[in-house]
Design a protein around this motif. Structure first.
Motif, short mmCIF file in Angstrom:
data_model
loop_
_atom_site.label_atom_id
_atom_site.label_comp_id
_atom_site.label_asym_id
_atom_site.label_seq_id
_atom_site.Cartn_x
_atom_site.Cartn_y
_atom_site.Cartn_z
N THR A 117 1.21 9.13 0.50
CA THR A 117 -0.22 9.14 0.23
C THR A 117 -0.65 7.98 -0.64
O THR A 117 0.13 7.40 -1.40
CB THR A 117 -0.60 10.44 -0.48
N LYS A 118 -1.94 7.65 -0.52
CA LYS A 118 -2.51 6.61 -1.36
C LYS A 118 -2.36 6.97 -2.84
O LYS A 118 -2.12 6.10 -3.68
CB LYS A 118 -4.00 6.42 -1.03
N GLN A 119 -2.50 8.26 -3.14
CA GLN A 119 -2.41 8.66 -4.54
C GLN A 119 -1.02 8.42 -5.11
O GLN A 119 -0.88 7.98 -6.25
CB GLN A 119 -2.77 10.15 -4.68
N TRP A 120 0.02 8.70 -4.31
CA TRP A 120 1.38 8.48 -4.81
C TRP A 120 1.60 6.99 -5.10
O TRP A 120 2.16 6.62 -6.12
CB TRP A 120 2.41 8.97 -3.79
N ILE A 121 1.16 6.14 -4.19
CA ILE A 121 1.32 4.70 -4.40
C ILE A 121 0.51 4.24 -5.60
O ILE A 121 0.99 3.46 -6.43
CB ILE A 121 0.92 3.93 -3.12
N LYS A 122 -0.71 4.72 -5.71
CA LYS A 122 -1.56 4.34 -6.84
C LYS A 122 -0.93 4.75 -8.17
O LYS A 122 -0.99 4.00 -9.16
CB LYS A 122 -2.93 5.00 -6.70
N ASP A 123 -0.32 5.92 -8.22
CA ASP A 123 0.23 6.43 -9.47
C ASP A 123 1.58 5.83 -9.83
O ASP A 123 1.93 5.77 -11.02
CB ASP A 123 0.37 7.96 -9.40
N PRO B 44 -1.50 -2.69 3.09
CA PRO B 44 -2.80 -2.84 2.40
C PRO B 44 -2.94 -1.96 1.17
O PRO B 44 -3.74 -2.27 0.28
CB PRO B 44 -3.81 -2.44 3.49
N LEU B 45 -2.18 -0.87 1.09
CA LEU B 45 -2.28 0.01 -0.07
C LEU B 45 -1.75 -0.65 -1.34
O LEU B 45 -2.06 -0.20 -2.45
CB LEU B 45 -1.51 1.30 0.19
N LEU B 46 -0.97 -1.71 -1.19
CA LEU B 46 -0.41 -2.38 -2.36
C LEU B 46 -1.31 -3.50 -2.87
O LEU B 46 -1.09 -4.02 -3.97
CB LEU B 46 0.97 -2.97 -2.02
N ASP B 47 -2.30 -3.87 -2.07
CA ASP B 47 -3.18 -4.97 -2.47
C ASP B 47 -3.94 -4.62 -3.75
O ASP B 47 -4.53 -3.55 -3.88
CB ASP B 47 -4.20 -5.28 -1.36
#
Length: 390
Positions: free
Chosen positions: A78-84, A110-113
């Motif tokens: 999930t985006k949240q896991w990557i963000k956190d 793109p989630l890492l940008d």
């Protein structure tokens, strides 16, 4: 289920892993470069006992999340896991963010940008384990990044727990851990052999009208507690509660043999009967014979059993003709009787027969249809079933 602490862990991480394993918590440890080093026994159980390779032991934390053992497929990271988590990993991952971009598929890049390094000492969030292969729903995790006196990271610790607040978790924790472990072994539905217990309060309607609502509630609560206790302490699994009745299953796999499962089922029934009598004696408003539990016992050799987990309940259920027959045995029992099917009694070996006080060689039986000739359901579903009263 414990796991061996690998020798590759340094002293502090090894000691931490050992302490975590002793708590029974789900957890994992990473090294300073965010490579996954260790996964606790409970975490492995939750994930279905994957191998070290399937878990991604020795690989970067982000890369390990893409394995089927963890989240199943890239679209479930999930985006949240990557963000956190990824911002915490940038500084000490060899190659930094660029290296992590190479670990994941194009659809996730793109989630890492725009992510920037972070050095927070602790963080928490929720990871969703809904769907295959895990299917347990959202799980909260707590991460901590210990550092030495010079500020250098010493590794990372992830602890996984319930997403419930503590006030609700205490209600769940009232259940019996050993029974929950027996239920957990049924995460994969399948064929099982088990002794079946059905119990129900006779004439509950008139009884509820005689007693005050508060007194009747207390009675049913105490009665249900005693019935559940008898099933659990005899190595059984409590099934559905319907009104003022209960179902119990005594699996051959849990008891060690078919004979032992049958014996434990009988023992639980006798305990329920004794507890009902004691409970009746403790209530001044009740007269002798007012509180009668009718019990039916039967053997299920081909039950299809598994967990039913929804937003409102966690229980084990069983399907099959033998479950319906067990219900009919109970319905034929009257005035506090314990009726046992011939198929269950004949699973007793000599040792368990002596322990239960039942002699399979001298028992005589009657057909259910003879005991309840006016019941269409009983006659239709199990009229020829042979039973005896204990």
């Amino acid at each position: 289920m414990g796991v061996t602490i690998p020798r590759s862990l340094d002293g502090l991480l090894a000691a931490t892993a050992q302490r975590i394993e002793e708590t029974g918590w789900a957890a994992e440890l990473c090294d300073c470069d965010w490579n996954l080093l260790w996964v606790s026994g409970q975490m492995r159980t939750i994930l279905g006992h994957p191998t070290d390779e399937e878990l991604g032991i020795g690989r970067h934390m982000l890369e390990s999340r893409l394995s089927r053992a963890w989240l199943g497929s890239p679209d479930r990271v999930t985006k949240q896991w990557i963000k956190d988590n990824v911002p915490l990993m940038i500084e000490h991952t060899p190659g930094g963010l660029a290296a992590m971009r190479e670990m994941i598929g194009d659809e996730l890049k793109p989630l890492l940008d725009g992510l920037k390094p972070s050095r927070v000492p602790a963080w928490t969030s929720v990871v969703d384990f809904t769907g295959e292969p895990i299917g347990i729903g959202p799980v909260r995790y707590f991460g901590v990044r210990p550092r030495d006196s010079d500020g250098n990271p010493m590794g990372a610790i992830y602890l996984y727990g319930s997403s419930l607040p503590a006030s609700l978790l205490t209600l769940v924790a009232r259940g019996d851990p050993q029974m929950f472990e027996r239920m957990a072994r049924l995460v994969e539905p399948g064929r099982r052999s088990a002794a079946i217990l059905f119990a129900d309060l006779q004439a509950s309607g008139p009884l509820s009208r005689r007693l005050s609502s508060a007194a009747y509630f207390t009675l049913i609560r105490d009665l249900t507690t005693e019935m559940d206790k008898a099933i659990i302490e005899e190595c059984g699994i409590v099934g559905k509660h319907a009104g003022d009745g209960v179902t119990g299953f005594f699996l051959e796999d849990d008891a060690g043999s078919a004979s032992s499962a049958a014996a434990k089922c009988i023992a639980a029934a006798l305990r329920v009967r004794a507890a009902t009598s004691e409970l009746a004696d403790s209530i001044p408003a009740l007269e002798p014979g007012d509180l009668r539990i009718n019990i039916g016992l039967h053997w299920g050799g081909t039950l299809y059993m598994g967990q039913v987990v929804t937003g409102g309940r966690l229980e084990v259920t069983a399907l099959g003709d033998e479950v319906n027959e067990a219900a009919r045995v109970q319905q034929a029992a009257r005035d506090g009787a314990v009726l046992v099917s011939k198929s269950l009694i004949e699973h007793l070996d000599d040792h368990d027969a002596r322990a239960t006080g039942v002699d399979p060689h001298s028992v005589t039986y009657r057909a259910l249809a003879d005991l309840a000739p006016g019941s269409e359901k009983i006659v239709r579903d199990a009229g020829t079933l042979a039973v005896t009263a204990l």
